[in-house]
Scaffold this active site. Structure first.
Site, PDB file in Angstrom:
ATOM      1  N   HIS A 339       0.853  -1.196   0.000  1.00 31.91           N
ATOM      2  CA  HIS A 339       0.000   0.000   0.000  1.00 31.91           C
ATOM      3  C   HIS A 339       0.881   1.236   0.000  1.00 31.91           C
ATOM      4  CE1 HIS A 339      -3.219   2.760   1.126  1.00 31.91           C
ATOM      5  NE2 HIS A 339      -4.026   1.818   0.680  1.00 31.91           N
ATOM      6  N   ASP A 395      -7.921  -5.436  -0.316  1.00 30.00           N
ATOM      7  CA  ASP A 395      -8.351  -6.230  -1.466  1.00 30.00           C
ATOM      8  C   ASP A 395      -7.981  -7.709  -1.340  1.00 30.00           C
ATOM      9  OD1 ASP A 395      -9.564  -4.168  -2.871  1.00 30.00           O
ATOM     10  OD2 ASP A 395      -7.643  -3.437  -3.601  1.00 30.00           O
TER      11      ASP A 395
END
Ligand code: CMC
Length: 457
Positions: A339, A395
């Site tokens: 991320h 996700d």
């Protein structure tokens, strides 16, 4: 509370306790103080570190792994709240009162009703298109005559609208009477109407995105779209319109949590895309359509669909290690990991991971895929966790949860979109209060003084 949903709440409470133990501390002063423009900040490629505006909507603490909406911790919201409350909170700044919630729920249910948009979308080859492409088109088609941009003085006519949902057009009416009296009255009336039209567009986009996504799933599985049931919650209606069957209380609760978790996440690529479009005073439908376009990419919201393909490609727990060794050698990005902001465990994955495990225990068919995911998480975190601060992101487990609910992989990113419309609309509205068109610059590193020669042609 129902026994099944209590079990889920208990899982969340446990996940929250663990997260709080591991991530306690103070907010970062450098990212939580009012701005005195202009500011100095260190900017990396992809605008890493750039500060574009102030916001009261949400805060992501990447080093600690916190996610806050309007002052509320994401764990508390998932434990206690619903998507209706959270989307209202994001848009209006405060949780709704009982009466406000009742009115809002009714409005959202009405906003599921977008027959003209669905009719127009049906003229496309829906079965051959990715649902994100359809959803993006649909969001633009929800555009009505009276939008946020129409509040400025360049109000387009109904004829120039891309499409209008006849059943849902906000009616604009000018009061009649004496010239002077009209002016005073009209001015006040118009302000109220304009404010209502602006927020109604946000509601329409939230409800419309859910209705379009659900209808696409129905059509892709060979069924007609169905209407919402006004007695159901947003999450239950969404599942109902998508599958044609009333969800169990457990399925409803899981979808609700997932919608809450995805509703907002700072100035990510899709939020920024939506804000950039809105900053030109284009309208909110185009702006949210741009958000959806940005979200669809595999580096962003499209990763949840890729995760399932990747886990199926790995195929077995035994194959995780050799697959990962090869992926590392090929410098392949592992979907659902890493991320830009989180350099700690993503709090959304802390919630979705236990939910996936809970579903895996109940569903034998789905168990093996979950085991592959757990094994992959172990491999990736032990190789990259310390060194590169790479952990599972939202996700990684969301796709697994949707898969366990029987939802096809192509629908994962549209579901993410439905939820995120709340964050996009809230942030666009907030930015427009002090709008300044986004306009960064590029460093020109090309040549100068090239001679134009006809011989080059
Ligand atoms: N697998 C393997 N290596 C990775 C991964 C990954 N998923 N993510 C980052 N890295 C490595 C990367 O190769 C680089 O290594 P090095 O320094 O040796 O070159 C280092 O970590 C920094 O990566 P980066 O690409 O510069 O990081 P970024 O901030 O530009 O990208 C990201 C963030 C999310 C695009 C990236 O982590 C990624 O591609 N992840 C996989 C796709 C994914 O899961 N996306 C969903 C993101 S979360 C929810 C959302 O936004 O929708």
């Amino acid at each position: 509370m129902h026994k099944k949903t209590q079990e889920i709440t208990d899982l969340l409470i446990k996940a929250a306790e663990k997260a709080r133990k591991e991530t306690s501390g103070e907010p970062e002063p450098g990212l939580t103080s009012p701005i005195n423009w202009p500011i100095d900040c260190v900017v990396g490629p992809g605008l890493e570190g750039a500060i574009a505006c102030e916001s009261k909507i949400g805060y992501v603490n990447g080093t600690k792994g916190w996610l806050i909406y309007r002052g509320y911790d994401i764990f508390d919201l998932c434990i206690n709240s619903t998507y209706e409350e959270v989307s209202y909170l994001l848009l209006h700044g405060e949780l709704p009162t009982e009466v406000q919630l009742k009115v809002y729920k009714k409005k959202l249910t009405q906003c599921f009703n977008v027959p003209e948009t669905l009719r127009t979308l049906l003229s496309f080859s829906i079965e051959k298109m990715h649902p994100m492409a359809i959803l993006r088109l649909g969001l633009n088609m929800l555009r009505q005559e009276f939008t946020k941009a129409d509040q400025a003085d360049h109000k387009p006519s109904a004829d120039s609208s891309i499409a209008t949902d006849a059943d849902t057009i906000a009616m604009e009416f000018a009061p009649r009477g004496e010239e002077h009296a009209i002016f005073e009255f009209k001015k006040k009336k118009r302000e109220e109407e304009e404010a209502a039209a602006g927020i109604n567009s946000c509601y329409r986009l939230i409800g419309g995105a859910a209705a379009i996504t659900a209808a696409m799933n129905r059509i892709r599985s060979g069924h007609f779209p169905i209407e919402a049931d006004p007695e159901l919650s947003f999450a239950a209606n969404f599942l109902f319109m998508m599958t044609g069957k009333k969800p169990s209380v457990e399925e409803e609760r899981i979808m609700d949590i997932s919608l809450i978790l995805h509703a907002d996440h700072g100035m990510n690529a899709s939020t920024f895309a939506a804000m950039v479009v809105a900053s030109t005073l284009s309208d909110i439908y185009f702006s949210i359509g741009s958000g959806a376009a940005a979200l669809s990419g595999p580096l962003h919201g499209g990763a949840n669909e890729q995760v399932i393909h990747m886990l199926k490609e790995i195929g077995s727990v035994e194959n995780v290690k050799p697959w990962f060794v090869k992926a590392r050698k090929d410098k392949r990005k592992i979907s659902g990991f890493g991320h830009r902001v989180y350099k700690a465990y993503d709090p959304r994955a802390r919630i979705l991971g236990p939910l996936a495990k809970h579903l895996a225990k109940q569903n034998k068919e789905f168990g093996p895929l979950f085991k592959i995911a757990k094994e992959l998480e172990k491999e990736v975190v032990s190789s990259f966790g310390k060194e590169k601060k790479i952990f599972p992101n939202v996700d990684f487990y969301s796709g697994i949860v949707y898969h366990a609910l029987g939802i096809p992989a192509e629908m994962f990113t549209p579901i993410f979109t439905v939820s995120r419309v709340a964050g996009w609309t809230a942030r666009v509205n907030e930015y427009l209060e002090n709008n300044r068109i986004f306009r960064p610059r590029a460093m020109y590193i090309g040549p100068f003084n090239k001679k134009y020669l006809n011989g080059n042609l």
